[in-house]
Design an enzyme around this catalytic site. Structure first.
Site, PDB file in Angstrom:
ATOM      1  N   SER A  10       0.826  -1.209   0.000  1.00  0.00           N
ATOM      2  CA  SER A  10       0.000   0.000   0.000  1.00  0.00           C
ATOM      3  C   SER A  10       0.866   1.267   0.000  1.00  0.00           C
ATOM      4  CB  SER A  10      -0.973  -0.058   1.188  1.00  0.00           C
ATOM      5  OG  SER A  10      -2.029   0.856   1.029  1.00  0.00           O
TER       6      SER A  10
ATOM      7  N   HIS B  73      -8.012  -4.955  -2.122  1.00  0.00           N
ATOM      8  CA  HIS B  73      -6.785  -4.559  -1.417  1.00  0.00           C
ATOM      9  C   HIS B  73      -6.295  -5.686  -0.518  1.00  0.00           C
ATOM     10  CE1 HIS B  73      -4.051  -1.305  -0.484  1.00  0.00           C
ATOM     11  NE2 HIS B  73      -4.314  -1.332   0.808  1.00  0.00           N
TER      12      HIS B  73
END
Length: 264
Positions: A127, A240
């Protein structure tokens, strides 16, 4: 003034894995005391190293001991900086501003492990860590490989796609991309990928709504344009966060990929 990467303090940290030893390290970065978590296999050996670059800001996305131990159990010495301003560290987290030096100098911390093969140091990022990894690979010449998983590659793109992060980014960076274009541009590593000499592995779920798949494509395009060595693992059905079992398998696969780099 203490040299960057010098260790100021270390303390034993509870490990979730009996074969992995954890220590919380306080080290110097630009005159600030910054903290991070070091994981080493207990058994003797000469191990490759990973700098684990976390995602998030402050307590969100904080380094998890179980995750660091998971990587170390693949046969690596792993150091995960918290970045400045986190968990009692000095300074303030700047979302890939001066805090990227905390990642750059984390390599010096890792090199102080007697179990480390100093010629084999990899970057793993998740991320927000993606942008930190790209900068570390740009600013250092001793990186063997880079893995960016669901990684941020363009800070302006992040501002535009994440309305929930805009307030934080304005506070940390000093304004919006419109009124502070240079502050955003200098955080975006895409303009300098020609300075990355390590092979890059891009992992991304194509349904990711936290860091959109477009960020992976932006990085891939930039690397291809500069004729850099890279590989992509894209997953059409994942967001994600990947299912636990497949996540664990990908960790094993990416660790194998790291070991192959420069040895093929």
């Amino acid at each position: 003034m203490f040299p960057n990467g010098a260790i100021f303090h270390r303390r034993a940290y509870p490990s979730p894995n009996p074969s992995i030893r954890l220590e919380e390290i306080t080290y110097w970065s630009d005159g600030l005391k910054v903290k991070g978590l070091l994981a080493e296999p207990i058994s003797g050996g000469n191990y490759e190293g990973i700098i684990y670059l976390r995602g998030g800001m402050q307590h969100i996305g904080m380094v998890r001991p179980a995750r660091i131990a998971q990587f170390a159990s693949q046969g690596f010495v792993v150091f995960a900086p918290y970045y400045r301003g986190n968990r009692g560290g000095e300074g303030r987290d700047e979302f890939a501003g001066d805090d990227r030096q905390d990642a750059v100098y984390a390599v010096e911390v890792l090199k102080q492990s007697p179990k480390l093969n100093k010629d084999r140091i990899h970057l793993y990022a998740f991320s927000r860590g993606g942008i930190m990894a790209l900068w570390t690979a740009i600013l250092r010449e001793d990186i063997t490989s880079v893995v960016t998983w669901a990684g941020v590659s363009d800070v302006i793109f992040t501002y535009n796609e994440r309305e929930d992060m805009r307030r934080m980014m304005k506070r940390v960076i000093g304004g919006t991309p419109n009124n502070m274009p240079e502050a955003y541009r200098e955080r975006t590593a895409l303009f300098r990928v020609d300075e990355i000499n390590a092979p890059v592995l891009i992992i991304h779920g194509m349904k990711d709504e936290n860091v959109s798949f477009e960020q992976a494509i932006l990085l891939e395009d930039a690397l291809r344009e500069k004729e850099k060595q890279y590989e992509t693992w894209y997953f059409p059905d994942y967001t994600h966060y990947f299912p636990t079992a497949h996540n664990a398998q990908i960790v094993r696969d990416l660790c194998d990929w790291m070991r192959r780099q420069g040895n093929e």
